[in-house]
Design an enzyme around this catalytic site. Structure first.
Site, PDB file in Angstrom:
ATOM      1  N   ASP A 148      -4.080 103.786  14.541  1.00 36.93           N
ATOM      2  CA  ASP A 148      -2.548 103.087  15.474  1.00 36.93           C
ATOM      3  C   ASP A 148      -1.826 104.509  16.145  1.00 36.93           C
ATOM      4  O   ASP A 148      -1.986 103.878  17.345  1.00 36.93           O
ATOM      5  CB  ASP A 148      -1.374 103.621  13.775  1.00 36.93           C
ATOM      6  CG  ASP A 148      -1.703 102.821  12.420  1.00 36.93           C
ATOM      7  OD1 ASP A 148      -2.703 102.859  12.018  1.00 36.93           O
ATOM      8  OD2 ASP A 148      -0.817 102.994  11.588  1.00 36.93           O
TER       9      ASP A 148
ATOM     10  N   GLU B 183      -5.072 110.448   1.930  1.00 40.03           N
ATOM     11  CA  GLU B 183      -5.550 109.481   3.374  1.00 40.03           C
ATOM     12  C   GLU B 183      -6.981 109.974   3.960  1.00 40.03           C
ATOM     13  O   GLU B 183      -7.091 108.922   4.207  1.00 40.03           O
ATOM     14  CB  GLU B 183      -4.125 109.505   3.787  1.00 40.03           C
ATOM     15  CG  GLU B 183      -4.153 108.427   5.107  1.00 40.03           C
ATOM     16  CD  GLU B 183      -2.850 108.175   5.555  1.00 40.03           C
ATOM     17  OE1 GLU B 183      -1.818 108.929   4.676  1.00 40.03           O
ATOM     18  OE2 GLU B 183      -2.745 107.149   5.645  1.00 40.03           O
TER      19      GLU B 183
HETATM   20  C1  DGY Z   1       1.938 102.568   9.349  1.00 42.52           C
HETATM   21  O1  DGY Z   1       3.054 102.263   8.450  1.00 42.52           O
HETATM   22  O2  DGY Z   1       1.774 103.631   9.318  1.00 42.52           O
HETATM   23  C2  DGY Z   1       0.935 101.302   8.977  1.00 42.52           C
HETATM   24  O3  DGY Z   1      -0.656 101.822   9.538  1.00 42.52           O
HETATM   25  C3  DGY Z   1       0.850 100.348   9.857  1.00 42.52           C
HETATM   26  O4  DGY Z   1      -0.439  98.685   8.917  1.00 42.52           O
END
Ligand code: DGY
Length: 422
Positions: free
Chosen positions: A162, A392
């Site tokens: 992201d 994560e």
């Molecule tokens: C988030 O909402 O952080 C996700 O990575 C989007 O897919």
């Protein structure tokens, strides 16, 4: 040994607890729906103790496939106010509400692994195969509309990485002035220092609003999106997935499909060189609007080995980066080069190590004959999880956890470690 057995049990317990009946949530608070590439990796974990459940994870994902082959990045099987943007903001989906963007197409590669380990599943493979092929065709149509042989992404969330700095310069072209007010939910679950910034979020939401304004017409999005970046991660993953889909077509005796997919592999092999950056001496993402390479060496740059590319000079350059980075951090592979001034140990995709990316890098290196390098990446992954648990992601300098806990795909990668280390 006892500690290992305990981690095994914890990992299985996480997969069971995050199971919502046919699909898994990545993490129950932060990501309470089905995510596309998460599910693919989660299937690998289930396969270590429940093969039927492993296949179902992928089958459920493909139950949300649109008629044109598109497979969404999120499937909203049930409501949950704990996540933004939810289904009302996306306004997408056919049989079920979904997002309107996709995610790294790892599914064909994972399905090949499931099939290799369980040849009695031929019927399930045969049912999934046309769906995988339809998704790949959708990629060629809408994510390689300029016929370059690479994957052009329309949203940073689509890449799975992201807030990688690769999207900073291209993202500046996104106009955030008209974004309707919204409330982030991620920062109510997690420390904001581990998450993307507010500016990045505004850009993500602006792109969602733009896609929604087209009625999720992917041809229009491809033509007009302010963000169109050839992503090195997705391009490498897609090349590998096409090779794996080709093997599946051959196994099923689907000769016409096999010929078509062989053409796709050739197209990707021809095009991928456009993503080599001579200045950085690395595989790098490239903005297709300006033509400029990102110049960033990220963990995704090392997926060239997973993609099955063989080029001695470029491989040597990537291995030199590998060696250098390996002396800078305790745990490989940081999501951003630690020598980059923007490196941040705990901030999501700007530094932390992700187990699923390591899985692909480690296997890719080993398959390419760089066995020691591959083994280091896989051993570091196991060591991180043994030290800190099923988070994560992890700080590459000291292994400290970052992001959500009880994470499904981290548990899955732990469970497949024996196979990794073979
Ligand atoms: C988030 O909402 O952080 C996700 O990575 C989007 O897919």
């Amino acid at each position: 040994m006892e500690a290992t057995a305990q981690r095994d049990e914890e990992a299985r317990a996480i997969l069971r607890a995050n199971d919502r009946g046919g699909y898994s949530v990545p993490n129950r608070r932060v990501y309470p729906f089905q995510w596309n590439w998460d599910s693919a990796f989660v299937a690998l974990g289930f396969a270590t103790f429940d093969r039927d459940r492993a296949w179902r994870e992928i089958e459920t994902l493909f139950a949300a496939q649109w008629r044109d082959g598109f497979v969404p990045h999120i499937v909203f099987w049930q409501d949950d106010p704990g996540y933004f943007p939810g289904p009302d903001r996306w306004q997408a989906g056919e049989q079920v509400r979904t997002s309107g963007i996709t995610q790294p197409p790892v599914a064909a590669s994972i399905v090949r692994t499931l099939w290799n380990d369980d040849p009695s599943s031929r019927d399930r493979l045969a049912t999934l195969f046309p769906k995988l092929l339809a998704w790949h065709r959708w990629f060629w149509r809408h994510r390689d509309f300029e016929d370059r042989g690479v994957v052009v992404t329309m949203h940073p969330w689509e890449t799975g990485r992201d807030n990688s700095p690769e999207w900073d310069v291209p993202g500046a072209a996104i106009d955030t002035a008209g974004v309707e007010p919204y409330v982030r939910r991620d920062t109510s679950h997690l420390d904001a220092a581990m998450r993307p910034t507010q500016l990045e979020y505004d850009r993500y939401v602006a792109l969602v609003d733009f896609g929604r304004s087209t009625g999720w017409d992917h041809a229009r999005i491809a033509a007009h999106s302010p963000f169109r970046v050839a992503d090195i991660g997705m391009s490498m993953i897609f090349l590998r997935a096409n090779r794996d889909l080709l093997a599946l077509a051959e196994a099923l005796g689907e000769s016409a499909a096999a010929a078509e997919i062989a053409g796709h592999v050739a197209r990707a092999e021809r095009g991928i060189g456009w993503l080599w950056d001579d200045d950085a001496q690395s595989w790098c993402s490239r903005d297709t609007i300006t033509g400029r390479p990102s110049g960033f060496v990220t963990s995704a740059s090392f997926l060239s080995f997973w993609a099955g590319l063989v080029d001695p000079a470029r491989d040597a350059a990537m291995l030199a980066h590998f060696e250098r980075i390996g002396t800078r951090v305790r745990y490989l592979m940081p999501s951003l080069d630690p020598d980059d001034p923007g490196f941040q140990m705990l901030r999501y995709w700007r530094g932390p190590v992700w187990a699923v990316v390591n899985y692909m890098i480690g296997h890719g290196l080993s398959e390419a004959g760089h066995v020691e390098a591959g083994a280091r990446v896989l051993a570091d992954t196991t060591a991180l999880i043994a030290r800190s648990g099923f988070y994560e992601a992890f700080d590459p300098t000291d292994g400290a956890p970052t992001g959500g806990d009880t994470f499904s795909w981290t548990a899955a990668i732990w469970l497949v470690r024996t196979e990794q280390q073979r």
